[in-house]
Scaffold this active site. Structure first.
Site, PDB file in Angstrom:
ATOM      1  N   ASP A  95       0.850  -1.254   0.052  1.00 51.28           N
ATOM      2  CA  ASP A  95       0.027  -0.085   0.046  1.00 51.28           C
ATOM      3  C   ASP A  95       0.945   1.090  -0.009  1.00 51.28           C
ATOM      4  OD1 ASP A  95      -1.886   2.088   0.704  1.00 51.28           O
ATOM      5  OD2 ASP A  95      -3.234   0.617   1.735  1.00 51.28           O
ATOM      6  N   ASP A 116      -6.537   6.475  -8.247  1.00 55.59           N
ATOM      7  CA  ASP A 116      -8.003   6.390  -7.675  1.00 55.59           C
ATOM      8  C   ASP A 116      -8.584   7.789  -7.052  1.00 55.59           C
ATOM      9  OD1 ASP A 116      -8.240   3.730  -8.559  1.00 55.59           O
ATOM     10  OD2 ASP A 116      -7.807   3.045  -6.376  1.00 55.59           O
ATOM     11  N   GLU A 192      -5.497   4.876 -19.637  1.00 58.42           N
ATOM     12  CA  GLU A 192      -5.394   6.098 -20.536  1.00 58.42           C
ATOM     13  C   GLU A 192      -5.898   5.675 -21.813  1.00 58.42           C
ATOM     14  OE1 GLU A 192      -1.517   7.807 -20.531  1.00 58.42           O
ATOM     15  OE2 GLU A 192      -1.905   9.046 -22.569  1.00 58.42           O
TER      16      GLU A 192
HETATM   17  C1  LIG Z   1      -7.272   3.291 -11.520  1.00 57.09           C
HETATM   18  S1  LIG Z   1      -6.105   2.232 -11.524  1.00 57.09           S
HETATM   19  C2  LIG Z   1      -4.932   2.874 -12.729  1.00 57.09           C
HETATM   20  C3  LIG Z   1      -3.713   2.016 -12.904  1.00 57.09           C
HETATM   21  C4  LIG Z   1      -2.553   2.277 -13.836  1.00 57.09           C
HETATM   22  N1  LIG Z   1      -1.717   3.409 -13.263  1.00 57.09           N
HETATM   23  C5  LIG Z   1      -3.153   3.016 -15.162  1.00 57.09           C
HETATM   24  O1  LIG Z   1      -3.195   4.002 -15.504  1.00 57.09           O
HETATM   25  O2  LIG Z   1      -3.885   2.050 -16.096  1.00 57.09           O
HETATM   26  C6  LIG Z   1      -5.387   2.782  -9.914  1.00 57.09           C
HETATM   27  C7  LIG Z   1      -4.488   1.771  -9.482  1.00 57.09           C
HETATM   28  O3  LIG Z   1      -3.852   2.065  -8.363  1.00 57.09           O
HETATM   29  C8  LIG Z   1      -3.903   1.128  -7.338  1.00 57.09           C
HETATM   30  N2  LIG Z   1      -3.789   1.510  -6.075  1.00 57.09           N
HETATM   31  C9  LIG Z   1      -4.755   2.622  -5.697  1.00 57.09           C
HETATM   32  N3  LIG Z   1      -4.449   2.954  -4.336  1.00 57.09           N
HETATM   33  C10 LIG Z   1      -3.451   2.438  -4.123  1.00 57.09           C
HETATM   34  C11 LIG Z   1      -2.207   2.354  -2.810  1.00 57.09           C
HETATM   35  N4  LIG Z   1      -2.805   3.258  -1.771  1.00 57.09           N
HETATM   36  N5  LIG Z   1      -1.320   1.685  -2.927  1.00 57.09           N
HETATM   37  C12 LIG Z   1      -0.874   1.165  -4.034  1.00 57.09           C
HETATM   38  N6  LIG Z   1      -1.569   0.890  -4.945  1.00 57.09           N
HETATM   39  C13 LIG Z   1      -2.767   1.871  -5.030  1.00 57.09           C
HETATM   40  C14 LIG Z   1      -5.076   0.396  -7.658  1.00 57.09           C
HETATM   41  O4  LIG Z   1      -4.930  -0.892  -7.025  1.00 57.09           O
HETATM   42  C15 LIG Z   1      -5.223   0.208  -9.237  1.00 57.09           C
HETATM   43  O5  LIG Z   1      -4.454  -0.585  -9.616  1.00 57.09           O
END
Ligand SMILES: C[S@@+](CC[C@H](N)C(=O)[O-])C[C@H]1O[C@@H](n2cnc3c(N)ncnc32)[C@H](O)[C@@H]1O
Length: 210
Positions: A95, A116, A192
Site C-alpha cells: 500500500d 483512484d 489512458e
Molecule cells: C485506476 S487504476 C490505474 C492503473 C494504472 N496506473 C493505469 O493508469 O492504467 C489505480 C491503481 O492504483 C492502485 N492503487 C490505488 N491506491 C493504491 C495504494 N494506496 N497503494 C498502492 N496501489 C494503489 C489500484 O489497485 C489500481 O491498480
C-alpha cells in the site's frame, strides 16, 4: 477473487524475480539491489504495468519500481514480463500509504497515473496528491522533487493542481487534452488507452520542487 485464484496469484507473485518480497529491508539500499547508482523512478498504483514496463525497456539507464497493492492486478503485470529479462525493473506489492518506509532520499521522480479519485471529502487523505501523501514523498525524494501526474478525472486534476501548488510545487508543464496537444514521448497506461478510446480528454501535469 475466489480463494483458489488468490492462492494462484500469491504463488505467481512469490516466484517472480521482478517482485521484491521484503521491500522494507531495501530502504536506503535500493542501489545495492540494482547494482548501480542510476536514478530511481517510482510509479505508485501501477495497475497492470504497461506504462512502467515500457518505460523500463526504453530507458535502461533508469531504475523503475512499480508499487501496486492488489495481487490480482500485479499478476497481470508479471504476465507481461515473464518471458523478458528487464534488469532495471522491480515491483513492490504494498500500500502506498507506507511509501515513506520503503525509500529514504533515493527517488528522483514519481509517476501517478490515473490514481483512484476518492471523491468523498472524508477520503481526501487517500488521494495520492493530498497533503499527507506529499509529505511522505518529501521523505523519499533524493534531491529536487519531480512528479508526473496523468488522469481522466477533472475533479481530481483540479484538486491536485491546488494541493501541489499550495504545497510549493512549480508547474513545469500542463495539458488539458494530452492526446490533442503533444504526444511526443508519451507512454500510455491501460486506463489512458481505455478513456482516450471513449473520447475523454487526458489531463497531465509535470511538477517540481527544490
Ligand atoms: C485506476 S487504476 C490505474 C492503473 C494504472 N496506473 C493505469 O493508469 O492504467 C489505480 C491503481 O492504483 C492502485 N492503487 C490505488 N491506491 C493504491 C495504494 N494506496 N497503494 C498502492 N496501489 C494503489 C489500484 O489497485 C489500481 O491498480
Amino acid at each position: 477473487m475466489r480463494l483458489r485464484h488468490v492462492k494462484m496469484a500469491n504463488n505467481i507473485i512469490e516466484a517472480s524475480p521482478y517482485i521484491v518480497l521484503d521491500p522494507f529491508s531495501y530502504c536506503s539500499k535500493w542501489k545495492e539491489l540494482f547494482g548501480n547508482d542510476n536514478p530511481i523512478h517510482v510509479e505508485i498504483g501501477m495497475g497492470k504495468g504497461k506504462f512502467i514496463i515500457e518505460k523500463a525497456i526504453n530507458n535502461p539507464d533508469i531504475n523503475f519500481i512499480g508499487i501496486e497493492k492488489f495481487d490480482s492486478v500485479i499478476v497481470r503485470a508479471l504476465q507481461k514480463v515473464n518471458d523478458k529479462e528487464i534488469v532495471n525493473l522491480k515491483f513492490i506489492r504494498e500500500d502506498a500509504f507506507n511509501v515513506d518506509k520503503l525509500f529514504n532520499k533515493e527517488v528522483e521522480r514519481i509517476y501517478l497515473n490515473f490514481s483512484d479519485p476518492w471523491p468523498k471529502k472524508r477520503h481526501e487523505k487517500r488521494r495520492l496528491t493530498s497533503y499527507s501523501f506529499l509529505q511522505k514523498y518529501d521523505i523519499i525524494f533524493k534531491d529536487k522533487k519531480y512528479i508526473h501526474f496523468k488522469t481522466d478525472n477533472r475533479h481530481l486534476f483540479e484538486y491536485s493542481l491546488i494541493s501541489v501548488t499550495d504545497y510549493g510545487y512549480k508547474i513545469d508543464s500542463l495539458s488539458l487534452d494530452l492526446h490533442d496537444d503533444n504526444l511526443e514521448d508519451n507512454v500510455t497506461t491501460e486506463y489512458e488507452e481505455k478513456f482516450h478510446k471513449k473520447g475523454y480528454p487526458i489531463y497531465k501535469m509535470e511538477i517540481s520542487r527544490n
